[in-house]
Design an enzyme around this catalytic site. Sequence first.
Site, short mmCIF file in Angstrom:
data_model
loop_
_atom_site.label_atom_id
_atom_site.label_comp_id
_atom_site.label_asym_id
_atom_site.label_seq_id
_atom_site.Cartn_x
_atom_site.Cartn_y
_atom_site.Cartn_z
N LYS A 157 -85.23 -7.32 -17.48
CA LYS A 157 -84.79 -7.40 -16.09
C LYS A 157 -83.31 -7.11 -16.02
O LYS A 157 -82.53 -7.57 -16.86
CB LYS A 157 -85.11 -8.80 -15.56
CG LYS A 157 -84.70 -9.08 -14.12
CD LYS A 157 -85.16 -10.49 -13.72
CE LYS A 157 -84.61 -10.92 -12.37
NZ LYS A 157 -85.03 -12.30 -12.02
N ASP A 182 -88.44 -16.26 -15.86
CA ASP A 182 -87.32 -15.33 -15.93
C ASP A 182 -86.15 -16.04 -16.60
O ASP A 182 -85.54 -16.94 -16.02
CB ASP A 182 -86.91 -14.88 -14.52
CG ASP A 182 -87.94 -13.98 -13.86
OD1 ASP A 182 -89.15 -14.15 -14.14
OD2 ASP A 182 -87.56 -13.14 -13.04
N LYS A 242 -87.87 -4.84 -14.58
CA LYS A 242 -87.65 -5.45 -13.26
C LYS A 242 -86.20 -5.28 -12.84
O LYS A 242 -85.32 -5.98 -13.32
CB LYS A 242 -88.02 -6.94 -13.29
CG LYS A 242 -87.77 -7.66 -11.96
CD LYS A 242 -88.16 -9.13 -12.05
CE LYS A 242 -87.78 -9.91 -10.80
NZ LYS A 242 -88.15 -11.35 -10.88
#
Length: 345
Positions: A245, A182, A281
């Site tokens: 995300k 991430d 996400k």
Amino acid sequence: MTCHYARRYARLVTMSLKADAPKAPTPPTPPEDSPSALADVTASDASLRRFLHGLPGVDAVGLEARAASLGTRSIKTTAKAYALDLAISMIDLTTLEGADTPGKVRALCAKGRNPDPTDRSTPPVAAICVYSDLVATAREALAGSGVAVASVATAFPAGRAARSVKLADTAEAVAAGADEVDMVIDRGAFLAGRYLSVFEEIVAVREACGDAHLKVILENGELATYDNIRRASWLAMLAGADFIKTSTGKVGVNATPANTLLMLQAVRDFRAATGRQIGVKPAGGIRTAKDAVKFLVLVNETAGPDWLSPTWFRFGASSLLNDLLMQRQKLGTGRYSGPDYVTVD
């Protein structure tokens, strides 16, 4: 609406889409050696700016009204049971604190692979997300479980570091055994309009990830406008993100129904234009089963059922799992458990 956006994007990149063509459930990704219809878009800073600023403007009032409307949908008992299990299976169970220890990570891994020891039918979570120096610990604790190891990288959460440091951070996480990385984008560069710099950095991190999946964190709370969120979503997808995300969970505004809806529209339209499917996400602030179910409704009604899988949708959360387990137990027994039913993370 989908076809309208797809045709708009198609004109911008001189693609030819047939509006009346049947829509396959999951369009195939074009071969890697085929000419990319989007290659010219990223050829220069000017062309990338032209493309991003040519995307349709976001109707903020309409977006928020649509998100609020979908949030009122009711879920019946059978569907709710399915939704609770699906939400559990989509969680990236996360600990990203300065006080994290190997013992804490091992305990989180045990919970992630077996969330409810009293009910073996409870699905495991999708991944455990930790800092890169604890990836090896998580990898060992999760061996054979099927639960992925995710690591934040690129000077998380601020992203204020030299590119060489960010790439070294990524390489360290992957070498330690991370299945997923991430990363955070350089919001300062993005807000200053240096889109090509942000694009090139994501491309470089994507390369450093090797076989690991890359989730690109936009930090929506710092992007200020919905138009910027749409542009950042497309920028990340063009650069090779496997997921986009919402946030780090470390700022005041994190995942909201409206900004997640906008990102779901982006991945839907990106697949319509390119044939490539990207995951989403939301992270930060999703704490209850009721909230999680609302987000699943957003997914189904916006991107479609193809995204209703941990492969394409995740929740970045720490406390959400506890409430999902409590609601799951209540659905099965008709009553809530006592305070010791779930662990305190």
